[in-house]
Design an enzyme around this catalytic site. Structure first.
Site, short mmCIF file in Angstrom:
data_model
loop_
_atom_site.label_atom_id
_atom_site.label_comp_id
_atom_site.label_asym_id
_atom_site.label_seq_id
_atom_site.Cartn_x
_atom_site.Cartn_y
_atom_site.Cartn_z
N HIS A 1 -7.89 -1.41 -70.78
CA HIS A 1 -7.20 -2.71 -70.77
C HIS A 1 -5.68 -2.52 -70.74
O HIS A 1 -4.94 -3.38 -71.21
CB HIS A 1 -7.58 -3.56 -71.99
CG HIS A 1 -9.05 -3.64 -72.24
ND1 HIS A 1 -9.84 -4.65 -71.72
CD2 HIS A 1 -9.89 -2.82 -72.92
CE1 HIS A 1 -11.10 -4.45 -72.11
NE2 HIS A 1 -11.16 -3.34 -72.81
N GLU B 1 4.50 2.24 -53.40
CA GLU B 1 4.36 0.80 -53.18
C GLU B 1 3.83 0.51 -51.77
O GLU B 1 3.02 -0.40 -51.57
CB GLU B 1 5.70 0.10 -53.38
CG GLU B 1 6.15 0.08 -54.84
CD GLU B 1 7.59 -0.37 -54.98
OE1 GLU B 1 7.81 -1.53 -55.27
OE2 GLU B 1 8.49 0.47 -54.77
#
Ligand code: ARG
Length: 456
Positions: free
Chosen positions: A156, A290
């Site tokens: 998480h 990216e």
């Protein structure tokens, strides 16, 4: 100019229709495969005496000349032709006269384009596989060089348990290994020879499809001529394999981007794979990662485009199928570039073990081990879990971490705590104790590296 297929129509078309119909701007990249396929076809026609042997020889020599001239640059591909198949045939006929017109016997552009695409993508599968292997080796080498560095493992995106950085990146080696396996599998189904299916129904000539298949390195001719010209599963399959590779690269990119941020600074990318800002002088931007993440979206689009194109077309060949090429070529080029750049970026990055260690110290990531300590001393896990949770809460309230929490305080929660608790919950111990097969323990990581390298 009149079209080759002039006959029942005048063969005169509007130039806008020609532009719309034409595929040479993108299928010319298959010129070598087209010519090689034609050479084998001509040889077969000669062998089977469908055309005279000396004519077949002339055609072969003519085609070899065309291939040589395109490669050397002395022959430019004529972009006004409809597609690469038309160009090669026209050039052959210009060079040989009437003999050139015999090449297209017992063949259609429908089986020809299916052949060219399989030959082209087969090479691409091999190239992508090599690039994947290279990346896997680099990951193994990085893991080996930075074997012992401890970082927080996350679930998480919350600090969970201490792990080795090497263990973390080896998870990606596993993904890329599966990708390799998928490509191998895809290649197997791709490697079936469609030539000889002709337009859709096969042919009345006594051809030898096994000769063609064998000479072009296929495992065998396709069993059904209609399937031979309409099957594009191999394109969809490769696109989906490439999409999964991009998905893996993209997930890894996301971590590279996080890790190189000031909030983490677990790694530093080399200058050679970092860009700056035009206004903010301090910036070191992870543009390569990216872009890989961004290009993944494009590749998924290529896959969706093809599936959607194929879903409604009846058998056999329809011109819709010409739309199969741009997407797959884009995906192939994108994944190759991405793998090359990504490999270089990983190879040259530097880890910052002190920052990983600092992050690992702060997050109570040894709380599971604290519970395991009590279990080892005789408590049941569920009780131990509760006690550890209360201790963590008390630490948080009073500004301690488990390592600095005084032993008297530990004892208030359980009689089982003794001085050896501190060693038991040290991060090194936590990692070293994870000896289960495939766990983060150092021996397991070494075993992973060895096994992965051996499997290449
Ligand atoms: N350029 C075409 C394609 O890429 C070649 C096949 C043309 N076949 C036809 N029947 N018009 O699909």
């Amino acid at each position: 100019m009149k079209k080759m297929w002039e006959g029942v129509t005048s063969g005169v078309t509007e130039s806008i229709a020609d532009d719309f119909n034409s595929s040479i701007s993108f299928d010319s990249r298959m010129y070598e495969q087209d010519i090689k396929g034609s050479i084998v076809h001509a040889l077969m026609l000669g062998e089977k005496e469908i055309i005279a042997k000396d004519e077949a020889e002339k055609i072969v020599v003519g085609l070899e000349g065309i291939l040589k001239d395109i490669k050397s640059g002395s022959l430019k591909i004529d972009m006004s032709c409809e597609d690469i198949h038309m160009f090669v045939e026209q050039e052959l006929t210009d060079r040989l006269g009437d003999v050139g017109k015999k090449l297209h016997t017992a063949r259609s552009r429908n089986d020809q384009v299916a052949l060219d695409l399989r030959l082209t993508l087969r090479n691409d599968v091999d190239e992508i596989s090599e690039l994947l292997k290279k990346l896997i080796k680099i990951i193994c080498q990085k893991a080996e060089e930075n074997k012992e560095q401890i970082m927080p493992g996350y679930t998480h995106l919350q600090r969970a348990q201490p792990i080795l950085w090497s263990h973390h990146i080896m998870a990606y080696a596993m993904m890329f290994l599966r990708d390799l396996d998928r490509l191998k599998d895809c290649r197997k189904r791709m490697n079936i020879c469609p030539i000889g299916s002709c337009a859709l129904a096969g042919t009345t000539y006594d051809t030898d499809r096994f000769f063609e298949s064998e000479n072009l390195g296929f495992d065998g001719p396709c069993l059904n001529s209609i399937d031979g010209v309409s099957d594009r599963d191999f394109v969809a399959e490769l696109l989906s394999d490439i999409s999964v590779i991009m998905m893996h690269l993209s997930r890894f990119s996301e971590e590279i981007i996080l890790w190189s941020s000031w909030e983490f600074k677990f790694i530093e990318l080399s200058d050679s794979y970092t860009t700056g800002s035009s206004i903010m002088p301090q910036k070191r931007n992870p543009d390569m990662a990216e872009l890989v993440r961004g290009k993944t979206g494009r590749v998924y689009g290529d896959l969706m485009g093809l599936l959607t194109t194929l879903k409604g077309i009846p058998l056999a060949y329809n011109k819709d199928m010409q739309e199969d090429k741009e997407g797959i070529f884009d995906a192939v080029d994108t994944v190759k570039m991405s793998l090359k750049v990504f490999s270089g970026m990983i190879e040259t990055l530097k880890t910052k073990p002190e920052n990983m260690r600092t992050a690992a110290n702060k997050g109570f990531i040894n709380a599971t081990d604290l519970a395991d300590y009590l279990v080892k001393k005789g408590d049941a896990f569920r009780n131990a879990y509760k006690i550890s949770g209360r201790i963590v809460a008390d630490c948080m309230k009073n500004g301690y971490v488990l390592e600095t929490y005084p032993i008297e305080k530990y004892k208030e929660f359980s009689e089982l705590f003794q001085d050896d608790v501190y060693e038991f919950i040290s991060l090194e111990e936590c990692v070293n104790k994870r000896i289960s097969f495939g766990g983060t323990g150092p021996m397991s990581v070494i075993h992973q590296i060895k096994t992965v390298l051996a499997s290449l």
